[in-house]
Design a protein around this motif. Structure first.
Motif, mmCIF file in Angstrom:
data_model
loop_
_atom_site.group_PDB
_atom_site.id
_atom_site.type_symbol
_atom_site.label_atom_id
_atom_site.label_comp_id
_atom_site.label_asym_id
_atom_site.label_seq_id
_atom_site.Cartn_x
_atom_site.Cartn_y
_atom_site.Cartn_z
ATOM 1 N N SER A 18 0.827 -1.201 0.000
ATOM 2 C CA SER A 18 0.000 0.000 0.000
ATOM 3 C C SER A 18 0.867 1.258 0.000
ATOM 4 O O SER A 18 0.595 2.221 -0.726
ATOM 5 C CB SER A 18 -0.916 -0.008 1.230
ATOM 6 O OG SER A 18 -1.665 1.193 1.308
ATOM 7 N N GLN A 19 1.938 1.247 0.782
ATOM 8 C CA GLN A 19 2.854 2.387 0.813
ATOM 9 C C GLN A 19 3.561 2.563 -0.522
ATOM 10 O O GLN A 19 3.753 3.697 -1.000
ATOM 11 C CB GLN A 19 3.888 2.188 1.927
ATOM 12 C CG GLN A 19 3.296 2.232 3.331
ATOM 13 C CD GLN A 19 4.323 1.858 4.397
ATOM 14 O OE1 GLN A 19 5.261 1.099 4.134
ATOM 15 N NE2 GLN A 19 4.139 2.373 5.598
ATOM 16 N N LEU A 20 3.933 1.464 -1.152
ATOM 17 C CA LEU A 20 4.651 1.522 -2.416
ATOM 18 C C LEU A 20 3.777 2.072 -3.541
ATOM 19 O O LEU A 20 4.285 2.732 -4.461
ATOM 20 C CB LEU A 20 5.163 0.126 -2.782
ATOM 21 C CG LEU A 20 5.981 -0.010 -4.072
ATOM 22 C CD1 LEU A 20 7.230 0.871 -4.021
ATOM 23 C CD2 LEU A 20 6.360 -1.462 -4.307
ATOM 24 N N ALA A 58 12.039 8.256 -4.214
ATOM 25 C CA ALA A 58 12.865 7.206 -4.813
ATOM 26 C C ALA A 58 13.539 6.372 -3.733
ATOM 27 O O ALA A 58 13.656 5.147 -3.854
ATOM 28 C CB ALA A 58 13.910 7.822 -5.745
ATOM 29 N N LYS A 59 13.972 7.022 -2.658
ATOM 30 C CA LYS A 59 14.613 6.302 -1.555
ATOM 31 C C LYS A 59 13.617 5.358 -0.890
ATOM 32 O O LYS A 59 13.955 4.210 -0.555
ATOM 33 C CB LYS A 59 15.165 7.290 -0.533
ATOM 34 C CG LYS A 59 15.941 6.641 0.602
ATOM 35 C CD LYS A 59 16.568 7.697 1.508
ATOM 36 C CE LYS A 59 17.393 7.044 2.628
ATOM 37 N NZ LYS A 59 18.017 8.054 3.512
ATOM 38 N N LEU A 80 11.201 -0.032 0.006
ATOM 39 C CA LEU A 80 9.987 -0.852 0.010
ATOM 40 C C LEU A 80 10.116 -2.040 -0.940
ATOM 41 O O LEU A 80 9.688 -3.155 -0.608
ATOM 42 C CB LEU A 80 8.772 0.004 -0.358
ATOM 43 C CG LEU A 80 8.304 0.971 0.736
ATOM 44 C CD1 LEU A 80 7.354 2.014 0.166
ATOM 45 C CD2 LEU A 80 7.634 0.207 1.885
ATOM 46 N N ILE A 81 10.708 -1.831 -2.120
ATOM 47 C CA ILE A 81 10.954 -2.948 -3.037
ATOM 48 C C ILE A 81 11.833 -3.981 -2.360
ATOM 49 O O ILE A 81 11.591 -5.201 -2.435
ATOM 50 C CB ILE A 81 11.613 -2.453 -4.338
ATOM 51 C CG1 ILE A 81 10.643 -1.611 -5.171
ATOM 52 C CG2 ILE A 81 12.146 -3.643 -5.156
ATOM 53 C CD1 ILE A 81 9.550 -2.376 -5.854
ATOM 54 N N ILE A 86 9.755 -5.738 0.549
ATOM 55 C CA ILE A 86 8.739 -6.629 -0.020
ATOM 56 C C ILE A 86 9.396 -7.861 -0.628
ATOM 57 O O ILE A 86 8.908 -8.990 -0.478
ATOM 58 C CB ILE A 86 7.892 -5.873 -1.064
ATOM 59 C CG1 ILE A 86 6.993 -4.837 -0.365
ATOM 60 C CG2 ILE A 86 7.048 -6.834 -1.903
ATOM 61 C CD1 ILE A 86 6.314 -3.866 -1.310
ATOM 62 N N SER A 87 10.525 -7.661 -1.302
ATOM 63 C CA SER A 87 11.246 -8.783 -1.903
ATOM 64 C C SER A 87 11.720 -9.773 -0.856
ATOM 65 O O SER A 87 11.708 -10.993 -1.087
ATOM 66 C CB SER A 87 12.440 -8.261 -2.709
ATOM 67 O OG SER A 87 12.026 -7.408 -3.749
ATOM 68 N N LEU A 88 12.142 -9.270 0.298
ATOM 69 C CA LEU A 88 12.569 -10.159 1.384
ATOM 70 C C LEU A 88 11.434 -11.073 1.823
ATOM 71 O O LEU A 88 11.628 -12.285 1.995
ATOM 72 C CB LEU A 88 13.067 -9.338 2.575
ATOM 73 C CG LEU A 88 14.486 -8.779 2.521
ATOM 74 C CD1 LEU A 88 14.727 -7.855 3.714
ATOM 75 C CD2 LEU A 88 15.517 -9.902 2.504
#
Length: 230
Positions: free
Chosen positions: A24-26, A33-34, A39-40, A43-45
């Protein structure tokens, strides 16, 4: 919300509450950009943890010794041969997270694919996969390939990457992403149902006429690398 029953059995959409909040934040246009990069990564983790728990197993290895002199049995992953394949550019944002999860360094092979603006079909412009072999090879060098691609829109790029890796000799393919459109995810999942599993944080129902997810995340590559408006 898309129901799991709408998707093929080899597509897995996480229900982790922390993941849903981060997604939702993304989505927000106000994320810097930071923040997008962080967040990417986060989320990937989470997606990676869930996917790898199903895709690999722990294998006992010879005993070793702790600093206090006690012996213990070491453990490694099976399969031992794993490759990461980020799709340029946005897949680069997922590499560090998945590399962190794996206990040992693994090869990272890049694929460059873009969608032709009119047809929305994929065009390959870069491929650094080594030692191209057929899928009938008995070599264990290409046992598990992990595609990293934050967004699956029409599914054409992901399907093309799957086909390329299958021809390269991958025995099994994991696709790790952040969000996908239903039709695109189905298209990618059906490219090689027996050999592919797709893991996502979320799924959107619609695409715009330009092939963008709705509501989606915008262009993740542009958001990561500050090239919006190019």
């Amino acid at each position: 919300m898309v129901q799991q029953t709408q998707l093929p059995s080899n597509v897995h959409v996480s229900q982790h509450p922390c993941l849903l909040a981060k997604l939702s934040q993304l989505r927000s246009k106000d994320a810097s950009a930071k923040e997008v990069k962080s967040l990417i990564h986060e989320i990937s983790l989470i997606v990676g943890c869930e996917a790898l728990a199903h895709a690999v197993t722990a294998t006992p290895r010879p005993t070793a010794e702790t600093p206090l002199g006690f012996s213990y049995q070491t453990t490694t992953l099976s399969p031992e041969t794993i490759s990461l394949v980020p799709i340029l550019r946005s897949g680069l944002g997922m590499v560090e997270a998945i590399s962190t999860l794996l206990p040992n360094p693994v090869p990272i092979h890049h694929l460059g694919l873009y969608r032709e603006p009119i047809s929305l079909e994929p065009v390959e412009y870069y491929n650094n996969l080594p030692d191209h072999v057929s899928s009938s090879s008995t070599s264990s060098q290409n046992r598990l390939a992990i595609i990293l691609d934050p967004v699956i829109a029409t599914g054409g790029t992901c399907a093309a990457a799957i086909q390329t890796l299958r021809e390269w000799g991958a025995h099994r393919i994991l696709v790790l992403g952040v969000v996908g459109a239903v039709a695109g995810v189905v298209r990618a999942a059906e490219e090689w149902p027996a050999g592919v599993d797709i893991w996502l944080a979320g799924v959107d129902q619609e695409l715009t006429d330009k092939g963008m997810l709705k509501p989606g995340l915008g262009d993740v590559g542009d958001r990561l690398f500050l090239t919006i408006g190019k």
